[in-house]
Design an enzyme around this catalytic site. Sequence first.
Site, mmCIF file in Angstrom:
data_model
loop_
_atom_site.group_PDB
_atom_site.id
_atom_site.type_symbol
_atom_site.label_atom_id
_atom_site.label_comp_id
_atom_site.label_asym_id
_atom_site.label_seq_id
_atom_site.Cartn_x
_atom_site.Cartn_y
_atom_site.Cartn_z
ATOM 1 N N HIS A 1 7.356 -7.735 -1.735
ATOM 2 C CA HIS A 1 7.258 -6.969 -0.492
ATOM 3 C C HIS A 1 8.261 -7.501 0.540
ATOM 4 O O HIS A 1 8.283 -7.022 1.680
ATOM 5 C CB HIS A 1 5.849 -7.085 0.098
ATOM 6 C CG HIS A 1 4.774 -6.430 -0.715
ATOM 7 N ND1 HIS A 1 4.906 -5.175 -1.267
ATOM 8 C CD2 HIS A 1 3.519 -6.857 -1.057
ATOM 9 C CE1 HIS A 1 3.790 -4.856 -1.905
ATOM 10 N NE2 HIS A 1 2.941 -5.858 -1.799
ATOM 11 N N SER B 1 -4.381 3.256 4.126
ATOM 12 C CA SER B 1 -4.577 2.527 2.876
ATOM 13 C C SER B 1 -4.621 1.023 3.124
ATOM 14 O O SER B 1 -5.444 0.306 2.544
ATOM 15 C CB SER B 1 -3.458 2.872 1.889
ATOM 16 O OG SER B 1 -3.683 2.262 0.643
ATOM 17 N N LYS C 1 0.807 -1.220 0.000
ATOM 18 C CA LYS C 1 0.000 0.000 0.000
ATOM 19 C C LYS C 1 0.840 1.270 0.000
ATOM 20 O O LYS C 1 0.495 2.276 0.614
ATOM 21 C CB LYS C 1 -0.981 0.018 1.176
ATOM 22 C CG LYS C 1 -1.810 -1.254 1.339
ATOM 23 C CD LYS C 1 -2.411 -1.741 0.044
ATOM 24 C CE LYS C 1 -3.366 -0.742 -0.585
ATOM 25 N NZ LYS C 1 -3.799 -1.153 -1.969
ATOM 26 N N THR C 2 1.951 1.234 -0.726
ATOM 27 C CA THR C 2 2.826 2.407 -0.804
ATOM 28 C C THR C 2 2.991 2.927 -2.229
ATOM 29 O O THR C 2 3.867 3.746 -2.482
ATOM 30 C CB THR C 2 4.216 2.081 -0.225
ATOM 31 O OG1 THR C 2 4.775 0.968 -0.941
ATOM 32 C CG2 THR C 2 4.135 1.747 1.254
ATOM 33 N N TRP D 1 0.906 1.370 -8.988
ATOM 34 C CA TRP D 1 1.337 2.459 -9.874
ATOM 35 C C TRP D 1 2.737 2.191 -10.415
ATOM 36 O O TRP D 1 2.991 2.326 -11.621
ATOM 37 C CB TRP D 1 1.286 3.769 -9.089
ATOM 38 C CG TRP D 1 1.640 5.001 -9.860
ATOM 39 C CD1 TRP D 1 1.393 5.247 -11.189
ATOM 40 C CD2 TRP D 1 2.282 6.171 -9.349
ATOM 41 N NE1 TRP D 1 1.845 6.501 -11.527
ATOM 42 C CE2 TRP D 1 2.395 7.092 -10.418
ATOM 43 C CE3 TRP D 1 2.764 6.536 -8.095
ATOM 44 C CZ2 TRP D 1 2.972 8.358 -10.267
ATOM 45 C CZ3 TRP D 1 3.332 7.794 -7.939
ATOM 46 C CH2 TRP D 1 3.439 8.690 -9.016
ATOM 47 N N ARG E 1 6.187 5.377 1.338
ATOM 48 C CA ARG E 1 5.085 6.330 1.467
ATOM 49 C C ARG E 1 4.957 6.777 2.914
ATOM 50 O O ARG E 1 5.337 6.046 3.829
ATOM 51 C CB ARG E 1 3.783 5.656 1.003
ATOM 52 C CG ARG E 1 2.561 6.541 0.948
ATOM 53 C CD ARG E 1 1.353 5.724 0.506
ATOM 54 N NE ARG E 1 0.180 6.557 0.245
ATOM 55 C CZ ARG E 1 -1.009 6.085 -0.070
ATOM 56 N NH1 ARG E 1 -1.193 4.770 -0.174
ATOM 57 N NH2 ARG E 1 -2.022 6.909 -0.290
ATOM 58 N N THR F 1 2.628 0.509 -4.999
ATOM 59 C CA THR F 1 3.120 -0.643 -5.756
ATOM 60 C C THR F 1 2.432 -0.794 -7.106
ATOM 61 O O THR F 1 3.096 -1.012 -8.131
ATOM 62 C CB THR F 1 2.921 -1.934 -4.939
ATOM 63 O OG1 THR F 1 3.420 -1.758 -3.620
ATOM 64 C CG2 THR F 1 3.626 -3.101 -5.606
#
Length: 350
Positions: free
Chosen positions: A155, A185, A93-94, A98, A177, A96
């Site tokens: 991850h 998130s 959720k940082t 994108w 992030r 990834t």
Amino acid sequence: MESETLTAKATITTTTLPSHDETKTESTEFEKNQKRYQDLISTFPHEKGWRPKEPLIEYGGYWWLPSLLEGCIHAQEFFQARPSDFLVCSYPKTGTTWLKALTFAIANRSRFDDSSNPLLKRNPHEFVPYIEIDFPFFPEVDVLKDKGNTLFSTHIPYELLPDSVVKSGCKMVYIWREPKDTFISMWTFLHKERTELGPVSNLEESFDMFCRGLSGYGPYLNHILAYWKAYQENPDRILFLKYETMRADPLPYVKSLAEFMGHGFTAEEEEKGVVEKVVNLCSFETLKNLEANKGEKDREDRPGVYANSAYFRKGKVGDWSNYLTPEMAARIDGLMEEKFKGTGLLEHGK
């Protein structure tokens, strides 16, 4: 405890590793080793997780969901990176999704025109497989069977990456992030999981566990710091990016990413607006509004525990302020200041 789990890693990674081009990764291979992984994992410390039926397991100084730890061990033992491979590394959720879209679009821009890019019809996760998820659990997905594919993702914390990844010389990009947004998130994302392991803990309890490092692949701050130190030692092999600075002005970072990957944009491409086209194709707004990423639609290559739409919530910077109290924000800010003090990390990407 950490030394014991690191010893366990050393024990299980002594296998002679074949090239992942040649590795026989039929499902039976993982299945015949899965019991051994589970027996090993049963000896590790565990704590209550974010769901009542899903504990967190301690391994190598980090906390894991049981199935993901099985996948990590399998990757450590069997995944063989090549010098030409490129890994997208991140904490969940940082940014990834994108970053996967960007790396795929950059590497494959000469193969597709604006109307035929596969990203228009399929989720980015289908093109950049996880070495601890797709590689062990779904070895038959088309991208893993494609010997020409060099894009992978993970991850896994830096200290626990497969030895072949570290020793092969392959390049990596890491994105991090702001922790408060990362937590929100993740917490909202978990509510969309298709699972029978029980509901997610409430916001306050989940936040407390996150701050104490009790989250999948956590502690998050340790995860960031390990990749940061690796980047400082090997800047030619690791590109270190921050989600917020990329969101504010993506063009220069996309150009740097392409150059780092060995797919730099030519002067002619820049004049023709190719960089802008890549940025627009991979933007949160574009991807979220594609039919492939709406409603309950699933990825095409394998079953998913999340619908494609789950990967596109808001993508905004600062959404944490709609959920966290000032006291909660101060707690996590203090932890970050303490952890990153003197490392240069807080100044990076400003």
